[in-house]
Design an enzyme around this catalytic site. Structure first.
Site, short mmCIF file in Angstrom:
data_model
loop_
_atom_site.label_atom_id
_atom_site.label_comp_id
_atom_site.label_asym_id
_atom_site.label_seq_id
_atom_site.Cartn_x
_atom_site.Cartn_y
_atom_site.Cartn_z
N GLU A 44 -0.07 0.49 8.77
CA GLU A 44 0.09 -0.61 7.82
C GLU A 44 -0.35 -1.94 8.43
O GLU A 44 -0.97 -2.76 7.75
CB GLU A 44 1.54 -0.70 7.35
N TYR A 125 5.43 -7.42 2.49
CA TYR A 125 4.71 -6.19 2.14
C TYR A 125 4.92 -5.11 3.20
O TYR A 125 5.27 -3.97 2.87
CB TYR A 125 3.21 -6.46 1.98
N ASP A 143 0.54 -4.41 -2.46
CA ASP A 143 -0.63 -4.87 -1.72
C ASP A 143 -1.71 -5.26 -2.72
O ASP A 143 -1.46 -5.33 -3.94
CB ASP A 143 -1.11 -3.80 -0.73
N CYS A 195 -9.05 2.37 -10.27
CA CYS A 195 -8.86 1.02 -10.82
C CYS A 195 -9.44 -0.01 -9.85
O CYS A 195 -8.74 -0.88 -9.33
CB CYS A 195 -7.37 0.78 -11.08
N CYS A 202 -11.91 3.83 -16.10
CA CYS A 202 -10.75 3.97 -16.99
C CYS A 202 -10.63 5.36 -17.60
O CYS A 202 -9.52 5.83 -17.87
CB CYS A 202 -10.80 2.91 -18.09
#
Length: 349
Positions: A44, A125, A143, A195, A202
């Site tokens: 991360e 986060y 994020d 996305c 889509c």
């Protein structure tokens, strides 16, 4: 009964999750060994403002050299900075060492979001991500990918950064009580694969029927971003100071101050461009100077043109530094900027 957004997304994630070296398979029990939260935390931190493809080799290098947080806590900071070189945002590497030392002193990672926030370098986060992904705690993880998905899902029209409050509220609403870590990673995968920022796919999205942004006909417009400010131009000079030691050719290297741009990194001496818009200092040694050209580099806050000057000298340059064998220059652990300088100077020799 209509399936919830979290149910739909988790169903999709169970079948489409990316296989990553720091990721637990979706739906599987969380590993109980101490290496698991270390892997989640390390990945991360590395992934902040960096791509998965860029992080993979660094993650492999770090976990091979420092397999546990206790190994990393005992590591030499210079070695860690050198191993980090090229990944960017070097304050993250300095905080990595500080955080590892704090975790080692505690005997391991704390499990709650609140306690994780107390560790050096862990913002909202990262603390939420570790709590959810490593420990199975319910935490809302947002994020850039999640931000984009949620903004489109609920057609949040307010421009960033003000929209982040509404995005956080909506993310809170759809985050499930169980498997919030898998849910967060599912949103991340959805944002990175379907996305996407431009040309979202889509027709392949499992949430297309729930997406208010799609119904507007312009989902790619969301989230609304503020106009970008032009980056200032900086100029400076870097010095490639070399000598023949009688055994091998060597170049003079310095270690940058711990605080500030590229802090703590091994580098070439320069004219002080980081302290001003344009460098106005002088080379740390006299000698025959040769103009080698210039390199161009873009930081988050500025564009830089750095002139490269080679100086052949047998005198000891002023200030602290070390003579480094040119044949081993790739082992110096330069940040990307000075790696560019070194390549240019070596190609000119």
């Amino acid at each position: 009964m209509t399936a919830s957004i979290s149910d739909i997304l988790l169903h999709w994630y169970d079948r489409n999750a990316r296989i990553l070296p720091w990721r637990n398979p979706p739906g599987e029990p969380l590993p109980q060994d101490a290496a698991w939260p270390y892997s989640v935390w390390l990945s991360e931190v590395m992934l902040q403002q960096t791509t998965v493809a860029a992080v993979k080799p660094y993650f492999a290098k770090f976990t091979t050299k420092w397999p546990t947080v206790f190994d990393l806590a005992a590591a030499n900071e210079g070695d860690v900075m050198a191993a980090w070189a090229g990944l960017g945002y070097y304050s993250r590497a300095r905080n990595l060492v500080k955080c590892a030392a704090e975790v080692a002193a505690r005997g391991g990672f704390p499990e709650t979001e609140e306690e994780l926030r107390e560790l050096p370098g862990l913002g909202a986060y990262t603390a939420a991500a570790i709590a959810a992904i490593a420990f199975g705690q319910r935490a809302v993880v947002v994020d850039a990918n999640v931000e984009r998905v949620v903004a489109r899902l609920f057609a949040i029209e307010e421009p960033l950064p003000a929209a982040r409050k509404a995005i956080r509220v909506r993310a809170e609403e759809i985050t499930p009580q169980l498997r919030s870590g898998d849910f967060a990673q599912g949103l991340m995968d959805l944002g990175s694969q379907i996305c996407t920022g431009k040309s979202p796919r889509c027709l392949l999205c499992p949430l297309s029927e729930q997406c208010a942004g799609r119904r507007t006909g312009e989902p790619e417009r969301l989230p609304v971003k503020p106009p970008q400010k032009a980056k200032p131009e900086r100029r400076g000079t870097a010095y490639w100071i070399e000598r023949d030691s009688g055994v091998t050719r060597e170049v003079w290297l310095v270690t940058r101050p711990g605080q500030g741009m590229l802090g703590g990194m091994r580098a070439l001496p320069d004219d002080g461009w980081t302290a001003r818009m344009d460098g106005t200092g002088h080379p740390p040694v006299k000698g025959d100077a040769q103009d080698c050209g210039a390199v161009h580099h873009t930081f988050t806050h500025a564009h830089l043109t750095l002139k490269v000057v080679r100086i052949a000298s047998y005198d000891q340059p002023s200030g602290k530094g070390e003579w480094w064998p040119i044949e081993r220059i790739e082992e110096a652990g330069f940040p990307t900027l000075f790696a560019k300088v070194a390549r240019l100077a070596c190609n000119q020799s």
